[in-house]
Scaffold this active site. Structure first.
Site, PDB file in Angstrom:
ATOM      1  N   CYS A 388      82.170-153.358 -10.198  1.00 48.99           N
ATOM      2  CA  CYS A 388      81.396-153.137 -11.427  1.00 48.99           C
ATOM      3  C   CYS A 388      80.076-153.911 -11.489  1.00 48.99           C
ATOM      4  CB  CYS A 388      82.257-153.398 -12.655  1.00 48.99           C
ATOM      5  SG  CYS A 388      83.333-154.826 -12.591  1.00 48.99           S
ATOM      6  N   ARG A 417      90.856-159.173  -2.588  1.00 46.34           N
ATOM      7  CA  ARG A 417      91.408-160.085  -3.581  1.00 46.34           C
ATOM      8  C   ARG A 417      92.418-161.009  -2.916  1.00 46.34           C
ATOM      9  NH1 ARG A 417      92.044-155.720  -8.586  1.00 46.34           N
ATOM     10  NH2 ARG A 417      89.849-155.057  -8.508  1.00 46.34           N
ATOM     11  N   GLN A 435      89.091-148.834  -3.716  1.00 48.70           N
ATOM     12  CA  GLN A 435      89.265-148.200  -5.019  1.00 48.70           C
ATOM     13  C   GLN A 435      88.419-146.933  -5.116  1.00 48.70           C
ATOM     14  OE1 GLN A 435      88.061-151.616  -7.518  1.00 48.70           O
ATOM     15  NE2 GLN A 435      90.142-151.590  -8.323  1.00 48.70           N
ATOM     16  N   ASP A 437      86.555-145.934  -7.454  1.00 47.55           N
ATOM     17  CA  ASP A 437      86.080-146.647  -8.637  1.00 47.55           C
ATOM     18  C   ASP A 437      84.943-145.890  -9.304  1.00 47.55           C
ATOM     19  OD1 ASP A 437      86.348-148.725 -10.361  1.00 47.55           O
ATOM     20  OD2 ASP A 437      85.487-150.251  -9.051  1.00 47.55           O
ATOM     21  N   HIS A 439      82.232-146.067 -12.874  1.00 48.95           N
ATOM     22  CA  HIS A 439      81.750-146.733 -14.078  1.00 48.95           C
ATOM     23  C   HIS A 439      80.838-145.769 -14.809  1.00 48.95           C
ATOM     24  CE1 HIS A 439      83.085-150.096 -11.563  1.00 48.95           C
ATOM     25  NE2 HIS A 439      83.489-150.582 -12.716  1.00 48.95           N
ATOM     26  N   LYS A 520      92.349-151.727 -22.217  1.00 46.61           N
ATOM     27  CA  LYS A 520      92.455-150.620 -21.264  1.00 46.61           C
ATOM     28  C   LYS A 520      93.653-149.741 -21.582  1.00 46.61           C
ATOM     29  CE  LYS A 520      95.273-152.999 -17.756  1.00 46.61           C
ATOM     30  NZ  LYS A 520      95.348-153.478 -16.370  1.00 46.61           N
ATOM     31  N   HIS A 566      85.104-148.523 -17.479  1.00 47.26           N
ATOM     32  CA  HIS A 566      85.594-148.763 -16.123  1.00 47.26           C
ATOM     33  C   HIS A 566      86.751-147.803 -15.873  1.00 47.26           C
ATOM     34  CE1 HIS A 566      83.811-152.981 -15.913  1.00 47.26           C
ATOM     35  NE2 HIS A 566      83.742-152.703 -17.203  1.00 47.26           N
TER      36      HIS A 566
END
Length: 700
Positions: A388, A417, A435, A437, A439, A520, A566
């Site tokens: 992000c 991570r 991911q 991912d 946004h 979320k 997100h």
């Protein structure tokens, strides 16, 4: 009781007549009243094991309230009821261990999901033979009907004296004393939900009493509650033992842990054990090895998967379908680097709130003179744990107009991570993963509609891969870990809750489960054997746009702050791969299968016929192979059935003469003498239709 007191019992909303509450008179034991009112089954799943008081606390059936109190009846076949049965069974296990090994010291023994465990300090690890013997001892204890009797210690000193030979229990007593005196460290030490020995109230023990003589047979420090007697444990089994550490810290003493499971009935336990066996057969780590899909080489490091050619094909098909769906839904594809300066994550506040989940920094870009003296200090660089912050930089790379919003950025972004080695679990909990991912930057007016659209898109795409059973979880603010004002959080949470409710899916609360920057919605999916997996997440964020000073030019000429959404649809490619692998038990749908068709000639004379078919299928985009191994046809069929190939094409003399092939399907059914062109059309149509069921003679 007078005639004006509240009713003794209510019925459930179904009108079936099942009693769910009753009033216990002051000074009367709950169990006695249930028996008098014939509200207690002598055995079976309907048996009441404890009651819940108006404050939500579970109480033993020996509990007698100080005033008339309405209580909820907690049956054995509820989650709370099972937890009480399991914790009581853990005590029976500990009693059996100390009976067999008198020198054993007790750790903790809580109920856990689907079972229980107890930790012991013993001279030697438990053997399979030990577990069998312990089960026999436990069955004798349960059959004897020992009564669980709660007892309060008059003082900490009384507890210390009684537990002088139990060093681990003594440590918990000391933590309790520190907590009661206002020591924050003592209170923190007791926050572990698996510590059942002590709690906020009085320091208590539970004695196991001989049902005939009332003699104390065994005792344990415990806050309870427990079943009335050991006979309320209808079904249990010990499952395994393992090494453990006191309070989970490897710096502490090494212990031995025994796991077990306990249920409200033999039928419920057998069903669970069947599910467990099925889950073991579906374990993605085992299937990944058997089907040659991926591995975790020691040379690379723990938690970093390597995909083999067949696994790479499946992964690529998953990604390509997802990419096509995203592009058609108006997402823009971006790409960002794996490493960045630490200042970016200071700005996003990940280093303030998430540093324990990040790998240590690399110090780069330092400069030195000829004598080795540093003339320019280095900077910290981090491998990214999130995409992000970089997407925010893409948004902020030039001025943005309201006409560009909503702006949907999408990336297959690999992140890293730092997971502790003890929690790494195959593809489902890795240290490096990718991911899908996205946004989304939008105006406040667009926010609710965009979230609704995102949720609909998520469910639609998950269904493309064959998942059908969903519910939603709403994660709200962690009061100890968040940025931004309460008003913003309330507005964001209300918006998500409204969208989730309007979706028509079941909504389950998750208090305190949000990330630090916003609430979320998590999409939870149930697989083929009923297990729940967290899939996609949608997070509403007013805070990162503020931290990055993101703006767009509004229609009225002013600059306004965008809202940021997100959204990771798969969660990670690796984890989603594992979920699908277990959901399908390795038998991926034909459109995802690494090998979609295998040609198996009956004899060498039939090879050229099938070779032409396989070549034409390849030309039509099908992943097809010809098996020319020097093995009997039946063995080849077994090999490719085990290898989860959806279509096997056979050819013998009749097929060659007729210009045909015969199908063999994974379920053993066959379709004989199908013209080669018709066979190829059937295969291509099935695969291009992206059907998620397994082809059979009847379906094809």
């Amino acid at each position: 009781m007078s005639e004006n007191r509240m009713p003794e019992a209510d019925v459930d909303a179904t009108g079936a007549g099942t009693v769910t509450t009753t009033v216990i008179p002051a000074g009367e034991p709950a169990g006695k009243i249930l028996a008098e009112r014939e509200l207690q089954s002598k055995s079976g799943p309907e048996t009441v094991v404890v009651v819940r008081d108006p404050g939500g606390a579970l109480r033993d059936l020996s509990w007698a309230p100080e005033a008339d109190t309405e209580v909820e009846l907690v049956r054995a076949d509820t989650e709370d009821g099972r937890s009480v049965i399991r914790h009581s069974c853990a005590h029976v296990l500990a009693q059996a261990v100390q009976d067999k090994f008198p020198e054993a010291k007790l750790g903790i023994g809580p109920p856990i999901e689907n079972g229980f465990y107890y930790d012991f300090d013993v001279a030697e690890p438990f053997t399979p033979e030990d577990l069998k013997d312990l089960e026999k001892r436990m069955k004798k204890i349960i059959k004897s009907g020992q009564r669980f009797a709660r007892r309060e210690y008059a003082s900490l000193d009384e507890a210390r004296a009684e537990l002088a030979g139990e060093p681990y229990k003594l440590e918990l007593v000391e933590d309790k004393g520190r907590a009661d005196s206002g020591d924050a460290g003592g209170a923190e030490a007791l926050e572990d939900a698996e510590i059942m020995e002590v709690g906020a109230g009085a320091l208590t023990a539970y004695d196991n009493l001989n049902p005939r003589t009332g003699e104390v047979v065994w005792s344990d420090l415990c806050r309870g509650p427990h079943t009335p007697t050991t006979k309320f444990i209808p079904a249990f089994t010990l499952t395994r033992s393992s090494a453990a550490y006191w309070r989970g810290d490897q710096k502490n003493a090494g212990l031995q842990r025994v796991y077990g499971t306990a249920w409200e009935s033999t039928e419920a336990m057998d069903a669970y054990l069947d599910r467990l066996a099925e889950a073991e057969k579906r374990d993605h780590r085992r299937l990944g090895t058997e089907l040659d899909l991926f591995s975790f080489p020691d040379e690379i490091g723990s938690g970093f998967p390597v995909f083999h050619p067949r696994g790479g094909i499946i992964r690529n098909e998953m990604e390509q379908h997802s990419l096509k769906r995203h592009l058609s839904a108006g997402y823009s594809l971006v790409n960002t680097p794996h490493v960045t300066k630490g200042d970016l994550f200071r700005k996003s506040q990940h280093l303030s709130w998430y540093s324990e989940g990040m790998f240590p920094p690399m110090v780069l870009d330092a400069e030195y003179d000829a004598d080795g003296r540093e003339t320019k200090p280095g900077q910290d660089y981090y491998v990214k744990p999130m995409n992000c912050p970089m997407h925010n930089l893409v948004f902020d790379s030039r001025g943005r107009s309201y006409r560009e919003l909503p702006l949907r950025m999408f990336e297959f972004g690999t992140v890293y991570r730092y997971e502790k080695s003890g929690v790494i679990h195959g593809l489902t909990r890795a240290r490096g993963f990718t991911q899908d991912d996205a946004h989304i930057y939008c105006t406040e007016d667009q926010m609710e509609g965009e979230i609704a659209s995102v949720l609909s898109f998520i469910i639609s795409l998950l269904r493309d891969y064959g998942l059908e059973d969903f519910y939603l979880e709403l994660s709200t603010k962690d009061p100890e870990k968040y940025v931004g004002g309460d008003e913003i959080w309330e507005r964001a949470t209300e918006t998500l809750e409204r969208v989730a409710t309007n979706s028509g899916l079941e909504l389950v609360p998750d208090p305190g489960g949000a990330a630090f920057y916003g609430p979320k919605i998590s999409v939870q999916a149930r697989d083929a054997i009923g297990r729940t997996w967290q899939m996609s997440t949608v997070q509403l964020d007013f805070n990162l746009p503020e931290l990055f000073d993101l703006t767009y030019n509004a229609a009225d000429g002013t600059k306004k702050r965008p809202v940021m959404i997100h959204r990771a649809l798969f969660g990670s490619i690796e984890r989603f791969f594992a979920v699908l692998l277990e959901h399908y038990a390795g038998m991926f749908p034909a459109w995802l299968a690494p090998v979609q068709v295998v040609g198996i000639p009956v004899a060498e004379a039939h090879e050229k016929h099938l070779e032409d078919v396989i070549d034409e299928l390849r030309g039509r985009g099908i992943r097809a192979e010809l098996d020319l191994a020097d093995e009997r046809m039946q063995k080849k069929i077994r090999n490719h059935t085990t290898g989860k190939v959806p279509f096997m094409l056979l050819a013998g003399d009749r097929d060659v003469e007729a210009g045909a092939v015969s199908f063999r399907f994974p379920d053993g059914t066959q379709l004989n003498g199908v013209s080669r062109n018709a066979a190829m059309d059937k295969i291509v149509y099935w695969i291009n239709s992206r059907r998620n069921d397994v082809p059979t003679a009847e379906r094809v």
